[in-house]
Design a protein around this motif. Sequence first.
Motif: not given
Length: 556
Positions: A485-502
């Motif tokens: 990701x650092x090579x193409x400046x891609x965004x980090x994927x969310x890891x602060x997952x909520x039950x609503x997102x599940x």
Amino acid sequence: MMNHLLTRPIFLPIVVSAINSWHAYAFVNISPHSIMSAQNELNNHKSRGVTTNAIQFVSPMHMSSSEDEEEEEDLDDELSKLIGKRDALRRSTSASASTSTSSSSTESSSSSTTASGETPSSKVMTPEEITSLYEGKTGMDMFEMPEFKTKRPDRISKTDEIYDKGRDTSGSSSDKNAEDKFIDFQAEYEDENEFHVPNRIGFGTMAWGDTTLGFKDGKKLKKKEKKAGKFLPGDLQVAYNKLLEHGITLMDTSELYGLAGRKKSLSSEQIIGTCLEENSGENPIVCTTMSNPWKHMKSGAGGLRLGKGGILSAIESSLERIGTGSIDLYQVPPRMFYLGTPGTVADALCDAVDAGLIDHIGVTNMNNKNSMERFANKLSKRGHSLTSNQFEFSLINRKAWKSGLIAACKELGVVPIAHTPLGGGLASGVYTATNPTGGKVSAGKQPYDFDTLDKYSTLHTMLETVQNKVKSRLELENKQTMDRRSRYNGPAINTDISTAQIAINYVVAKGCVPIPGIKNGKEADELIGCLGWALSKEEVKMLDDAADMSDKGIRT
């Protein structure tokens, strides 16, 4: 510095002909100093009455003493041509620098003669003048290449061309986005038809403008109002901007949403129109729904609608409120007992597509395959197709999956859109047996009774289990892909997952496009956190098993 300039070579091709009965091309290495010396020697011989034919010019190429005077004459002629070209170049450069567009021909002619009436080619140049021609120039610069001026054409992306269809596209193209700025994580999804929904997630606007659902017209909320979940028009604009910036572009509304605020231009459709105006750089996919004609009349929104004209009038009214020239997806409810001949609704919608008022045709709550097929056949007779079917689907309402409705949509090439994917907070674990108020200040009774909350306790426990499982998995994946990701400046994927997102990604995993209601920037951020990751088959099965147990009243 001056000696360096005088000895810098110029490579010029010349033709040496008739050498021992054969012809050849040679590159002669000539320097400015050689040209200057040769011209001075020419001038000295002229002053003594000696012709140029008597002057010997020695080439770096090997030449025998037996070569005749014709070869010497050829070389002398070539030297004269080089000097002539140099003088011609000087004249043209001088002329272009001293003339304007309107008088270029006249002044160019006058600049070809000196004050004494002599042409520049007849003037004997001093060593200093020759040196000044080449001073500060190297390589191709010595030939005074003209300045190349061009204008880069404005780029308009294909996406802009599609989404701007029928909209107000006045203004310079530089004001538009050349390309979409967001990442479509579902770009390779095998769509049901040509109607592609970026990231397979949208959002609903049912509460927009509805004071009974927390909307308040104003610019500021009190602390108590914030805790109670109220929101302002400005909150909706912030949410709209965030969602579209991150690639959640499908927005669903209806002509009856926020109806009470229509006189103040604060109905759902009108607020969307304001958002479009305030942020014209984005390209949302706008979906709106015609209400049941009887419900429309009963609500006081208008009179009874009849025939094709009534439907076309409804579409034009929505267009006016949204402030656009075309609606991306126009949806109609089934079994609305519309007054008209058989096929009136289908014919009216096809007329609207042909007129450019709408781009695609959808239905809402059409709950079986046969109904979809019959309506799709009516549209196909006019050369159009059924694009979507919107119905309720969530972890606490999986009828569309069990009945085969979702599978039928896939078979018929219809996009299944799922409203109420969070089940009113019950499918997302917001309201549980241990948190019956959802952490909100409630002015009245809690939304669900204890028996209902207790029934779904197994599902709520599994939501938390899957939440922790997904969070651990995504944290590991993020570490493994950090360098990439650092090579193409891609965004980090969310890891602060909520039950609503599940709960939302469960709906996506089942093949539907969820459209949860969004009312503020915080909810928008949570929805954006659903992007870039998906539930595994194992995680989906865990949720299905828990939902089955809850449906049967089995508690763990």
